[in-house]
Design an enzyme around this catalytic site. Structure first.
Site, PDB file in Angstrom:
ATOM      1  N   GLU A  68       0.834  -1.210   0.000  1.00  0.00           N
ATOM      2  CA  GLU A  68       0.000   0.000   0.000  1.00  0.00           C
ATOM      3  C   GLU A  68       0.866   1.257   0.000  1.00  0.00           C
ATOM      4  OE1 GLU A  68      -3.068   2.013  -0.735  1.00  0.00           O
ATOM      5  OE2 GLU A  68      -3.533  -0.055  -0.198  1.00  0.00           O
ATOM      6  N   GLU A  84      -4.457  15.226 -15.686  1.00  0.00           N
ATOM      7  CA  GLU A  84      -5.308  14.881 -16.823  1.00  0.00           C
ATOM      8  C   GLU A  84      -5.396  13.369 -16.974  1.00  0.00           C
ATOM      9  OE1 GLU A  84      -3.968  16.800 -20.358  1.00  0.00           O
ATOM     10  OE2 GLU A  84      -3.557  18.675 -19.303  1.00  0.00           O
ATOM     11  N   HIS A  86      -4.827  10.138 -18.664  1.00  0.00           N
ATOM     12  CA  HIS A  86      -3.856   9.645 -19.632  1.00  0.00           C
ATOM     13  C   HIS A  86      -3.775   8.133 -19.465  1.00  0.00           C
ATOM     14  CE1 HIS A  86      -0.083   8.896 -21.731  1.00  0.00           C
ATOM     15  NE2 HIS A  86      -0.216  10.101 -22.273  1.00  0.00           N
ATOM     16  N   LYS A  93      -1.343   3.556 -12.182  1.00  0.00           N
ATOM     17  CA  LYS A  93      -2.171   3.452 -10.975  1.00  0.00           C
ATOM     18  C   LYS A  93      -2.806   2.063 -10.857  1.00  0.00           C
ATOM     19  CE  LYS A  93      -3.239   8.277 -10.086  1.00  0.00           C
ATOM     20  NZ  LYS A  93      -4.309   9.196  -9.708  1.00  0.00           N
ATOM     21  N   SER A  97      -2.436  -0.728  -7.843  1.00  0.00           N
ATOM     22  CA  SER A  97      -3.572  -1.414  -7.222  1.00  0.00           C
ATOM     23  C   SER A  97      -3.413  -2.924  -7.314  1.00  0.00           C
ATOM     24  CB  SER A  97      -4.875  -0.990  -7.894  1.00  0.00           C
ATOM     25  OG  SER A  97      -5.126   0.368  -7.656  1.00  0.00           O
TER      26      SER A  97
END
Length: 121
Positions: A68, A84, A86, A93, A97
């Site tokens: 985490e 923005e 992308h 990201k 996760s």
């Protein structure tokens, strides 16, 4: 070569502590994981099992916490670069996760194997 300040174990430890508390302050999922870890540790203290099994289970909780923290670092870096939408930002990201998801799965598997080997073999 990049101009870096002289290495100091105390300063580096302080940076790590600051990073931990920043994530703890700002990430709900991290707060939940820390709370679960504390509850699990308290429960393990009273669990009727050998010390080595308790130790493996207690230490395995760090896997999720470390993942985490890594995910939070990825998210902050991506947000620093761009707010923005992308595709590469999303992929970064999502990979963070996934790191947390696999850490949770690994921790669950460690628990299953440890409890099984403690009580059923």
């Amino acid at each position: 070569m990049i101009n870096k300040p002289k290495y100091s174990i105390w300063k580096n430890a302080n940076y790590a502590i600051e990073g931990f508390f920043e994530v703890l302050k700002n990430e709900t999922s991290f707060k939940i994981e820390i709370a679960i870890t504390i509850v699990v540790w308290i429960g393990l203290f009273f669990a009727p099992m050998p010390f080595i099994a308790k130790s493996v289970l207690a230490l395995s909780m760090f896997i999720v916490i470390i993942a985490e923290l890594g995910n939070s670092a990825i998210e902050r870096t991506v947000d620093l670069v761009t707010k923005e939408h992308h595709t590469l930002a999303k992929h970064a990201k999502d990979a963070g996760s996934a790191m947390v998801l696999f850490a949770v799965i690994l921790t669950i598997l460690i628990w299953i194997v440890t409890i099984y080997s403690t009580y059923f073999s």
